[in-house]
Design an enzyme around this catalytic site. Structure first.
Site, PDB file in Angstrom:
ATOM      1  N   THR A  11      -9.025  18.739 -45.401  1.00  0.00           N
ATOM      2  CA  THR A  11     -10.389  18.299 -45.709  1.00  0.00           C
ATOM      3  C   THR A  11     -10.678  18.344 -47.204  1.00  0.00           C
ATOM      4  OG1 THR A  11     -11.222  18.895 -43.539  1.00  0.00           O
ATOM      5  CG2 THR A  11     -12.817  18.925 -45.330  1.00  0.00           C
ATOM      6  N   SER A  58      -3.790  19.448 -41.521  1.00  0.00           N
ATOM      7  CA  SER A  58      -2.859  20.587 -41.499  1.00  0.00           C
ATOM      8  C   SER A  58      -2.207  20.812 -40.137  1.00  0.00           C
ATOM      9  CB  SER A  58      -3.549  21.859 -41.979  1.00  0.00           C
ATOM     10  OG  SER A  58      -4.496  22.297 -41.036  1.00  0.00           O
ATOM     11  N   THR A  90      -7.635  23.546 -43.285  1.00  0.00           N
ATOM     12  CA  THR A  90      -7.957  24.903 -42.820  1.00  0.00           C
ATOM     13  C   THR A  90      -7.500  25.184 -41.393  1.00  0.00           C
ATOM     14  OG1 THR A  90     -10.130  24.188 -42.040  1.00  0.00           O
ATOM     15  CG2 THR A  90     -10.000  25.033 -44.300  1.00  0.00           C
ATOM     16  N   ASP A  91      -7.214  24.112 -40.628  1.00  0.00           N
ATOM     17  CA  ASP A  91      -6.950  24.324 -39.195  1.00  0.00           C
ATOM     18  C   ASP A  91      -5.783  25.272 -38.931  1.00  0.00           C
ATOM     19  OD1 ASP A  91      -9.043  22.691 -38.587  1.00  0.00           O
ATOM     20  OD2 ASP A  91      -7.830  20.942 -38.050  1.00  0.00           O
TER      21      ASP A  91
HETATM   22  N1  ASP Z   1      -8.554  18.976 -39.843  1.00  0.00           N
HETATM   23  C1  ASP Z   1      -8.567  19.492 -41.184  1.00  0.00           C
HETATM   24  C2  ASP Z   1      -7.189  20.039 -41.516  1.00  0.00           C
HETATM   25  O1  ASP Z   1      -6.861  21.136 -41.158  1.00  0.00           O
HETATM   26  C3  ASP Z   1      -9.602  20.535 -41.309  1.00  0.00           C
HETATM   27  C4  ASP Z   1      -9.713  21.182 -42.655  1.00  0.00           C
HETATM   28  O2  ASP Z   1      -9.042  20.875 -43.594  1.00  0.00           O
HETATM   29  O3  ASP Z   1     -10.570  22.053 -42.749  1.00  0.00           O
HETATM   30  O4  ASP Z   1      -6.446  19.355 -42.154  1.00  0.00           O
END
Ligand code: ASP
Length: 330
Positions: A11, A58, A90-91
């Site tokens: 993100t 991710s 973050t995932d």
């Molecule tokens: N779906 C995103 C990822 O993990 C969420 C994020 O970056 O917070 O790439």
């Protein structure tokens, strides 16, 4: 002074999609674009040496890709970088950070960060997280602490941090310890020091590919039918049990039979606290499951236990080495 910045997407690096996906965001900003959006970074006195690895959500990352970044980061610190920052989604960040923590052999800080609010929204958190991450990566006081997750001006130990909320910018929490430190008015304050551990060896990619480890979460009235036909290509299993590490009585013999075949690790599905070792005595309790051969993961949550188990299996660890590693890290 310089810090190596590796970008992996997520993100923090998302921008508006075009074509059929218009109106959504996709990971496509590179490191130079990320840095350009951070006020105050240029005044930090820290040069960010960018290496764009890839731009993906991710959930697409693999153990091997993360370990390749660790190898590149090792080269960067050998060449004089004061620390490392990885910007990613973050995932899976709690898993990638723990994987890094297990193998990172250097005192230089290895900091992971990301964002919950993408750059197209009002108040994106990526720039502030990147700035704080760079400060921590360059801080002498952050040396020797293992891998760190910096988010919302908090510094978390990779081995304790959890993603606890699907959308909140305060999603990263360390439920068992709280943060190790904070960044206040630009100053890195370390408030606690995690115990040091010896880095684990990095396995060959081919060994990782075949080191499949499954995760099974136990639920109410679970009859274990899924586990009775457990796939033979899985070389390990992590069980997320109730509370302090319990399963329904009917599941105990199924897990015992599996544990005779492959390593089976017992964790708690609660999200905080430790699996117990010698308190409850019923069938399906922690004492019963350990007697049947399950390994106790202690304070490790199911996702971290799976990272550790997969890394160890890929490195060829035998039963004794597995038990010793979970006793040390759990
Ligand atoms: N779906 C995103 C990822 O993990 C969420 C994020 O970056 O917070 O790439």
């Amino acid at each position: 002074m310089s810090v190596a910045l590796f970008t992996l997407g997520g993100t923090i690096a998302m921008a508006g999609a075009v074509g059929a996906d218009a109106g959504t965001v996709v990971a496509r900003l590179n490191g130079a674009q990320l840095i350009a959006a951070v006020p105050g970074l240029a005044d930090l006195g820290v040069a960010l040496d960018v290496q764009d690895v890839q731009a993906v959500p991710s959930g697409n990352l693999t153990f091997t890709q993360v370990l390749d970044v660790v190898a590149a980061a090792s080269r960067a610190v050998a060449a004089g970088a004061a620390g490392v920052v990885v910007a990613q989604g973050t995932d899976t960040l709690e898993e990638t950070a723990y994987l890094v923590d297990l193998v990172w052999p250097h005192p230089e800080p290895f900091v992971l960060t990301g964002a919950m609010r993408n750059p197209t929204l009002a108040g994106p958190d990526g720039p502030a997280n990147l700035l704080a991450a760079a400060r921590v990566a360059a801080a002498e006081s952050a040396c020797g602490l293992g891998a760190l997750v910096v988010f919302g001006d908090e510094i978390h130990a990779a081995r304790r941090v959890r993603k606890t909320h699907s959308t909140s910018t305060a999603t990263f929490r360390s439920p068992d310890t709280g943060p190790l430190g904070v960044v206040v008015e630009g100053r890195v304050r370390i408030l606690a020091t995690p115990p040091a551990h010896k880095p684990l060896p990095i396995p060959e990619p081919v060994a990782l590919t075949s080191a499949r480890v499954a995760l099974y979460s136990v639920t109410l009235d679970d009859d274990g039918a899924l586990l009775a036909d457990f796939p033979t290509d899985q070389r390990g299993l992590v069980v997320a049990g109730f509370g302090v590490g319990h399963v329904p009585a009917a599941l105990a013999p199924v897990l015992g039979e599996l544990a005779a075949r492959i390593p089976v690790v017992l964790t708690s599905r609660t999200g905080a606290g430790s699996v117990l070792r010698h308190t409850y005595g019923a069938i399906g309790s922690e004492t019963d499951l350990q007697r049947r051969g399950l390994l106790n993961a202690g304070l490790l949550d199911p996702y971290k236990a799976r990272v550790l188990l997969r890394l160890l299996i890929a490195s060829g660890a035998d039963r004794g080495a597995l038990a010793a590693a979970f006793a040390e890290h759990g």
